[in-house]
Motif scaffolding. Sequence first.
Motif, short mmCIF file in Angstrom:
data_model
loop_
_atom_site.label_atom_id
_atom_site.label_comp_id
_atom_site.label_asym_id
_atom_site.label_seq_id
_atom_site.Cartn_x
_atom_site.Cartn_y
_atom_site.Cartn_z
N LYS A 48 0.83 -1.21 0.00
CA LYS A 48 0.00 0.00 0.00
C LYS A 48 0.86 1.25 0.00
O LYS A 48 0.52 2.26 -0.59
N VAL A 49 2.01 1.17 0.66
CA VAL A 49 2.95 2.30 0.71
C VAL A 49 3.81 2.33 -0.54
O VAL A 49 4.11 3.40 -1.07
N VAL A 50 4.20 1.14 -1.03
CA VAL A 50 5.12 1.02 -2.17
C VAL A 50 4.43 0.19 -3.26
O VAL A 50 4.75 -0.98 -3.45
N PRO A 51 3.49 0.78 -4.00
CA PRO A 51 2.79 -0.01 -5.02
C PRO A 51 3.63 -0.29 -6.26
O PRO A 51 3.37 -1.25 -6.98
N SER A 52 4.65 0.51 -6.50
CA SER A 52 5.49 0.35 -7.69
C SER A 52 6.45 -0.83 -7.53
O SER A 52 7.20 -0.91 -6.56
N MET A 53 6.44 -1.74 -8.51
CA MET A 53 7.35 -2.88 -8.48
C MET A 53 8.80 -2.41 -8.57
O MET A 53 9.68 -2.97 -7.92
N ALA A 54 9.06 -1.37 -9.34
CA ALA A 54 10.43 -0.86 -9.47
C ALA A 54 10.94 -0.34 -8.13
O ALA A 54 12.07 -0.63 -7.74
N GLU A 55 10.11 0.41 -7.43
CA GLU A 55 10.52 0.93 -6.12
C GLU A 55 10.67 -0.21 -5.12
O GLU A 55 11.57 -0.21 -4.28
N GLU A 56 9.78 -1.21 -5.19
CA GLU A 56 9.89 -2.38 -4.30
C GLU A 56 11.25 -3.05 -4.51
O GLU A 56 11.94 -3.39 -3.54
N LYS A 57 11.63 -3.25 -5.76
CA LYS A 57 12.92 -3.90 -6.05
C LYS A 57 14.08 -3.06 -5.53
O LYS A 57 15.05 -3.60 -5.00
N THR A 58 13.99 -1.75 -5.66
CA THR A 58 15.04 -0.86 -5.15
C THR A 58 15.16 -0.98 -3.64
O THR A 58 16.27 -1.12 -3.10
N LEU A 59 14.03 -0.94 -2.95
CA LEU A 59 14.05 -1.05 -1.49
C LEU A 59 14.53 -2.43 -1.05
O LEU A 59 15.30 -2.55 -0.08
N ASP A 60 14.10 -3.48 -1.75
CA ASP A 60 14.55 -4.84 -1.43
C ASP A 60 16.07 -4.94 -1.56
O ASP A 60 16.74 -5.55 -0.71
N LYS A 61 16.61 -4.36 -2.62
CA LYS A 61 18.06 -4.41 -2.83
C LYS A 61 18.79 -3.65 -1.72
O LYS A 61 19.80 -4.14 -1.20
N GLU A 62 18.29 -2.48 -1.36
CA GLU A 62 18.90 -1.71 -0.27
C GLU A 62 18.86 -2.50 1.04
O GLU A 62 19.83 -2.52 1.79
N PHE A 63 17.73 -3.14 1.30
CA PHE A 63 17.58 -3.93 2.52
C PHE A 63 18.53 -5.13 2.51
O PHE A 63 19.18 -5.42 3.51
N GLU A 64 18.64 -5.80 1.37
CA GLU A 64 19.55 -6.94 1.26
C GLU A 64 21.00 -6.52 1.48
O GLU A 64 21.76 -7.19 2.18
N GLU A 65 21.40 -5.40 0.88
CA GLU A 65 22.77 -4.92 1.04
C GLU A 65 23.07 -4.58 2.50
O GLU A 65 24.17 -4.81 2.98
N ALA A 66 22.09 -4.05 3.21
CA ALA A 66 22.28 -3.66 4.60
C ALA A 66 22.22 -4.85 5.55
O ALA A 66 22.99 -4.91 6.52
N SER A 67 21.32 -5.80 5.28
CA SER A 67 21.05 -6.86 6.24
C SER A 67 21.51 -8.25 5.83
O SER A 67 21.71 -9.12 6.68
#
Length: 92
Positions: A48-67
């Motif tokens: 609901k906050v991040v409906p865009s698949m492109a933005e979801e992928k960007t956030l997922d990548k940032e989260f993976e790099e951090a965690s």
Amino acid sequence: MDYNYPIRHDWSTAEMITVVAFFEAVEKAYETGILKEQLMDAYRGFKKVVPSMAEEKTLDKEFEEASGYVSFRVVKAAKGALGGEMIKGVRR
């Protein structure tokens, strides 16, 4: 864990809390396991906050790099799981 969650400063406080709750659910999947329903509830809020698949992928990548945790994998596992099933993340 000592890292920052990927958030955007133009989100409201409620939106930030929703996104962080999703990433915490992914962490739980990797650390102890989480019920499919809990993970999918958190994911629906996230979408609901991040409906865009492109933005979801960007956030997922940032989260993976951090965690080191890959949210895509646990969401995919949850989508294919039965109700009441525990979802666990697997590191490479």
